[in-house]
Design a protein around this motif. Sequence first.
Motif, PDB file in Angstrom:
ATOM      1  N   TYR A  18       0.836  -1.201   0.000  1.00 34.67           N
ATOM      2  CA  TYR A  18       0.000   0.000   0.000  1.00 34.67           C
ATOM      3  C   TYR A  18       0.873   1.254   0.000  1.00 34.67           C
ATOM      4  N   VAL A  22       0.949   4.185  -2.938  1.00 43.78           N
ATOM      5  CA  VAL A  22       0.734   5.614  -2.692  1.00 43.78           C
ATOM      6  C   VAL A  22       1.916   6.433  -3.206  1.00 43.78           C
ATOM      7  N   PHE A  45       2.793  10.729   2.204  1.00 44.24           N
ATOM      8  CA  PHE A  45       1.861   9.720   2.702  1.00 44.24           C
ATOM      9  C   PHE A  45       2.381   8.303   2.475  1.00 44.24           C
ATOM     10  N   ALA A  49       2.887   5.707   5.456  1.00 45.24           N
ATOM     11  CA  ALA A  49       2.310   4.363   5.386  1.00 45.24           C
ATOM     12  C   ALA A  49       3.400   3.304   5.542  1.00 45.24           C
ATOM     13  N   THR A  69      -2.868   7.358   8.680  1.00 42.88           N
ATOM     14  CA  THR A  69      -2.467   7.641   7.303  1.00 42.88           C
ATOM     15  C   THR A  69      -3.498   7.121   6.311  1.00 42.88           C
ATOM     16  N   SER A  70      -3.880   5.861   6.453  1.00 45.51           N
ATOM     17  CA  SER A  70      -4.835   5.295   5.501  1.00 45.51           C
ATOM     18  C   SER A  70      -6.221   5.912   5.679  1.00 45.51           C
ATOM     19  N   LEU A  73      -6.068   9.382   3.969  1.00 45.26           N
ATOM     20  CA  LEU A  73      -6.101   9.234   2.514  1.00 45.26           C
ATOM     21  C   LEU A  73      -7.464   8.757   2.025  1.00 45.26           C
ATOM     22  N   ALA A  74      -8.110   7.892   2.783  1.00 41.06           N
ATOM     23  CA  ALA A  74      -9.449   7.440   2.392  1.00 41.06           C
ATOM     24  C   ALA A  74     -10.408   8.624   2.340  1.00 41.06           C
ATOM     25  N   ILE A  93      -6.905   4.985  -4.947  1.00 37.89           N
ATOM     26  CA  ILE A  93      -6.288   5.223  -3.640  1.00 37.89           C
ATOM     27  C   ILE A  93      -7.349   5.211  -2.540  1.00 37.89           C
ATOM     28  N   SER A  97      -7.229   2.557   0.388  1.00 41.24           N
ATOM     29  CA  SER A  97      -7.162   3.091   1.752  1.00 41.24           C
ATOM     30  C   SER A  97      -8.289   2.534   2.615  1.00 41.24           C
ATOM     31  N   MET A 100      -7.391  -0.934   3.605  1.00 43.86           N
ATOM     32  CA  MET A 100      -6.374  -0.955   4.659  1.00 43.86           C
ATOM     33  C   MET A 100      -6.977  -0.597   6.013  1.00 43.86           C
ATOM     34  N   VAL A 101      -7.869   0.399   6.034  1.00 41.97           N
ATOM     35  CA  VAL A 101      -8.539   0.761   7.289  1.00 41.97           C
ATOM     36  C   VAL A 101      -9.345  -0.432   7.798  1.00 41.97           C
TER      37      VAL A 101
END
Length: 114
Positions: A18, A22, A45, A49, A69-70, A73-74, A93, A97, A100-101
């Motif tokens: 990830y 980014v 970012f 990450a 971070t994620s 970005l989300a 992205i 993101s 990842m969250v």
Amino acid sequence: MQKDSGPLMPLHYFGFGYAALVATGGIIGYAKAGSVPSLAAGLFFGGLAGLGAYQLSQDPRNVWVFLATSGTLAGIMGMRFYNSGKFMPAGLIAGASLLMVAKVGISLLSSPHP
């Protein structure tokens, strides 16, 4: 005699992938459009990450840098995707993101608390 440092934690491969996605997005934005803000944001970012993924590799409970971070970005890229309707790069992205969250959030909620 070598001192036992305990079990090694596996690398957080999804997190490092990830981070690379980014950072690469920022580099491509600069290469295609000459966008210095894209380059700066992508590297910033992506670096955060990567740091978060490294911290997760060391201690799976240390999720806060990666999660912040994620999550950031989300939110940012999700708004850009909503306003523009273009999948590249904002939708990609934002989707990555969100994944990842979700991954970190689920692992945080399912891990036993000390």
